[in-house]
Design a protein around this motif. Structure first.
Motif, short mmCIF file in Angstrom:
data_model
loop_
_atom_site.label_atom_id
_atom_site.label_comp_id
_atom_site.label_asym_id
_atom_site.label_seq_id
_atom_site.Cartn_x
_atom_site.Cartn_y
_atom_site.Cartn_z
N CYS A 195 -6.13 61.29 26.96
CA CYS A 195 -5.75 61.17 25.55
C CYS A 195 -4.52 62.02 25.26
CB CYS A 195 -6.92 61.56 24.66
SG CYS A 195 -8.32 60.42 24.78
N GLN A 196 -4.44 63.20 25.87
CA GLN A 196 -3.24 64.01 25.76
C GLN A 196 -2.07 63.30 26.44
OE1 GLN A 196 -2.65 67.31 24.29
NE2 GLN A 196 -0.61 66.44 24.59
N GLY A 197 -2.31 62.73 27.61
CA GLY A 197 -1.26 62.02 28.32
C GLY A 197 -0.73 60.83 27.54
N LEU A 198 -1.63 60.10 26.87
CA LEU A 198 -1.18 58.97 26.06
C LEU A 198 -0.36 59.46 24.87
CD1 LEU A 198 -1.20 55.93 25.60
CD2 LEU A 198 -3.31 56.21 24.29
N ALA A 199 -0.79 60.54 24.22
CA ALA A 199 -0.01 61.11 23.12
C ALA A 199 1.36 61.59 23.61
CB ALA A 199 -0.77 62.26 22.48
N ASP A 200 1.40 62.13 24.82
CA ASP A 200 2.69 62.52 25.42
C ASP A 200 3.59 61.31 25.58
OD1 ASP A 200 1.68 65.11 25.59
OD2 ASP A 200 1.13 64.92 27.70
N ALA A 201 3.02 60.22 26.09
CA ALA A 201 3.80 59.00 26.30
C ALA A 201 4.29 58.44 24.96
CB ALA A 201 2.96 57.96 27.03
N VAL A 202 3.45 58.50 23.94
CA VAL A 202 3.84 58.04 22.60
C VAL A 202 5.03 58.87 22.09
CG1 VAL A 202 3.11 57.92 20.18
CG2 VAL A 202 1.56 57.15 22.00
N THR A 203 4.95 60.18 22.28
CA THR A 203 6.01 61.08 21.82
C THR A 203 7.33 60.78 22.53
OG1 THR A 203 4.33 62.77 21.45
CG2 THR A 203 6.62 63.50 21.49
N ILE A 204 7.27 60.58 23.84
CA ILE A 204 8.48 60.29 24.61
C ILE A 204 9.08 58.95 24.20
CG2 ILE A 204 9.35 59.83 26.94
CD1 ILE A 204 7.15 61.81 27.94
N ALA A 205 8.23 57.93 24.09
CA ALA A 205 8.72 56.61 23.71
C ALA A 205 9.30 56.64 22.30
CB ALA A 205 7.59 55.59 23.80
N GLU A 206 8.67 57.37 21.40
CA GLU A 206 9.13 57.46 20.02
C GLU A 206 10.50 58.11 19.95
OE1 GLU A 206 7.02 58.93 15.88
OE2 GLU A 206 6.82 60.23 17.64
N ARG A 207 10.73 59.13 20.75
CA ARG A 207 11.98 59.89 20.69
C ARG A 207 13.11 59.24 21.49
NH1 ARG A 207 12.46 65.86 19.57
NH2 ARG A 207 10.94 66.20 17.91
N LEU A 208 12.77 58.66 22.63
CA LEU A 208 13.81 58.14 23.52
C LEU A 208 14.06 56.64 23.35
CD1 LEU A 208 13.17 59.93 26.95
CD2 LEU A 208 14.74 60.57 25.11
N GLY A 209 13.07 55.91 22.91
CA GLY A 209 13.21 54.45 22.90
C GLY A 209 13.09 53.93 24.33
N GLU A 210 14.21 53.70 24.97
CA GLU A 210 14.20 53.28 26.37
C GLU A 210 13.87 54.49 27.27
OE1 GLU A 210 13.92 51.51 29.62
OE2 GLU A 210 14.51 50.23 27.93
N THR A 211 12.87 54.35 28.10
CA THR A 211 12.43 55.46 28.95
C THR A 211 12.72 55.26 30.43
OG1 THR A 211 10.21 54.49 29.15
CG2 THR A 211 10.57 56.06 27.36
N LYS A 212 12.94 54.02 30.83
CA LYS A 212 13.10 53.73 32.25
C LYS A 212 14.31 54.47 32.83
CE LYS A 212 11.94 49.68 33.56
NZ LYS A 212 11.87 48.22 33.84
N GLY A 213 14.06 55.21 33.90
CA GLY A 213 15.12 55.92 34.59
C GLY A 213 15.53 57.23 33.95
N ARG A 214 14.94 57.58 32.80
CA ARG A 214 15.30 58.84 32.14
C ARG A 214 14.60 60.00 32.85
NH1 ARG A 214 17.26 57.99 26.85
NH2 ARG A 214 18.32 55.98 26.84
N PRO A 215 15.30 61.12 33.06
CA PRO A 215 14.70 62.25 33.79
C PRO A 215 13.65 63.00 32.96
CG PRO A 215 17.11 62.31 33.90
CD PRO A 215 16.74 61.33 32.82
N PHE A 216 12.48 63.14 33.53
CA PHE A 216 11.36 63.88 32.92
C PHE A 216 11.01 65.02 33.87
CE2 PHE A 216 6.83 64.79 33.10
CZ PHE A 216 6.44 64.93 31.77
N CYS A 217 10.99 66.24 33.37
CA CYS A 217 10.65 67.39 34.21
C CYS A 217 9.37 68.05 33.73
CB CYS A 217 11.79 68.42 34.18
SG CYS A 217 11.39 69.94 35.09
N LEU A 218 8.36 68.07 34.58
CA LEU A 218 7.17 68.89 34.35
C LEU A 218 7.34 70.17 35.13
CD1 LEU A 218 4.19 69.34 33.37
CD2 LEU A 218 3.49 68.40 35.58
#
Length: 336
Positions: free
Chosen positions: A153-176
């Motif tokens: 559920c946290q992971g899905l909220a993380d994905a929602v946040t990223i998609a909301e802010r970036l729009g297109e996510t494919k190929g964008r650098p994500f650093c954990l």
């Protein structure tokens, strides 16, 4: 696409198109679209460990969908539960999970379980005995509110946040990035954060000191998911190199699997690693990146005040999105 009566135990169990559907539904809810009603439906959320955001966001999500959430603190309000098959119950446990789950599934329409690792054996903890036992025995959907392996559920909220802010996510650098912390913490959040970014087709970068790599089976799934979704995966032992040019920087501490359950060895191993912190200087090397953390977070230990109080901080959006993400999951697996 059918979600009805499916368990939501991990992002690894769902296909990328299913995760994207849930992201879209969460964002629809946030924009005011009405989701399928849960009027007359009841969720029992059982907490074997403490919670703030998860507890409240599930209760709010059920309320907004027209349903009801019953929150139970297992430590003080539930009999000690036995999970072993064939157990001779002449010790401290009073009720077997078979009876507990089979009765609860007649009372409610879904179960949600939060059960942290015991920090004795990683091989044992990674089996997620508590939540998987409830899922095996109950006929209603079981939702993972955080276990040893995942916090979907946290992971899905993380994905929602990223998609909301970036729009297109494919190929964008994500650093954990791993961060120093005085305590050895679980792996569930970092696992789900990596899986979420992989589902989004991002260029996933894992930054951690040598010996702090997460579970190899999970990393294998991350690599496959990322590649299949148009992204990639790399491990870095240099935090600065991993953060440079990132669009998303996600900080989290976790324990070393090699020293799992050995508090003294873990303390000794991390005593010289306090420099693993996200600072304003490191964020300025990103490609207009933003900062994420699941909360609670230790200021000026995991991340500097300058970052949390600055314009690149997304943690409050991320926390709010727990409500919308859980509304998406609940309406999908419990809804008519």
């Amino acid at each position: 696409m059918s979600f009805a009566n499916r368990d939501f135990l991990g992002l690894a169990d769902y296909a990328p198109d299913e995760v994207r559907f849930l992201i879209g539904r969460a964002l629809d809810a946030k924009r005011g679209k009405r989701l399928p009603s849960l009027a007359g439906k009841t969720l029992a959320a059982i907490f074997f460990n403490p919670s703030l955001r998860t507890r409240l966001s599930f209760q709010i999500a059920m309320d907004r969908l027209g349903g009801r959430a019953i929150l139970v603190n297992a430590g003080s309000e539930v009999w000690a539960i036995e999970y072993g098959d064939g157990a001779v119950m002449d010790g401290d446990t009073s009720e077997h999970v078979k009876e507990a789950a089979r009765v609860l599934d007649r009372y409610v329409d879904a179960l949600a379980i939060r059960a942290f690792p015991q920090f004795k054996s990683w091989d044992r903890d990674r089996e997620d005995v508590v939540i998987r036992s409830f899922a095996r025995e109950a006929k209603v959907p079981v939702i993972n509110m955080e276990s040893a392996i995942e916090h979907p559920c946290q992971g899905l909220a993380d994905a929602v946040t990223i998609a909301e802010r970036l729009g297109e996510t494919k190929g964008r650098p994500f650093c954990l990035t791993w961060a120093w912390h005085p305590k050895a913490l679980p792996l569930a959040v970092p696992h789900s954060a990596l899986l979420a970014a992989a589902h989004l087709g991002m260029e996933v970068r894992l930054a951690c000191p040598p010996g702090y790599e997460p579970d190899p089976d999970v990393l294998g799934k991350v690599k496959t998911l990322a590649a299949d979704s148009g992204g990639g995966f790399q491990t870095f032992h240099d935090q600065a190199k991993a953060i440079k040019g990132a669009r998303v920087v996600y900080a989290k501490s976790w324990a070393s699997i090699a020293r799992w359950g050995d508090a003294e060895a873990e303390k000794a191993a991390r005593k010289d690693l306090r420099a693993w912190q996200v600072t304003g200087k490191s964020m300025r090397t990103t490609a207009d990146g933003f900062f994420m953390h699941c909360l609670p977070v230790r200021r000026n230990v995991v991340v500097a005040d300058e970052v949390l109080d600055g314009p690149a901080c997304a943690v409050y959006d991320e926390a709010e999105n727990r409500i919308w993400a859980q509304m998406a999951v609940l309406s999908a697996v419990v809804g008519r």
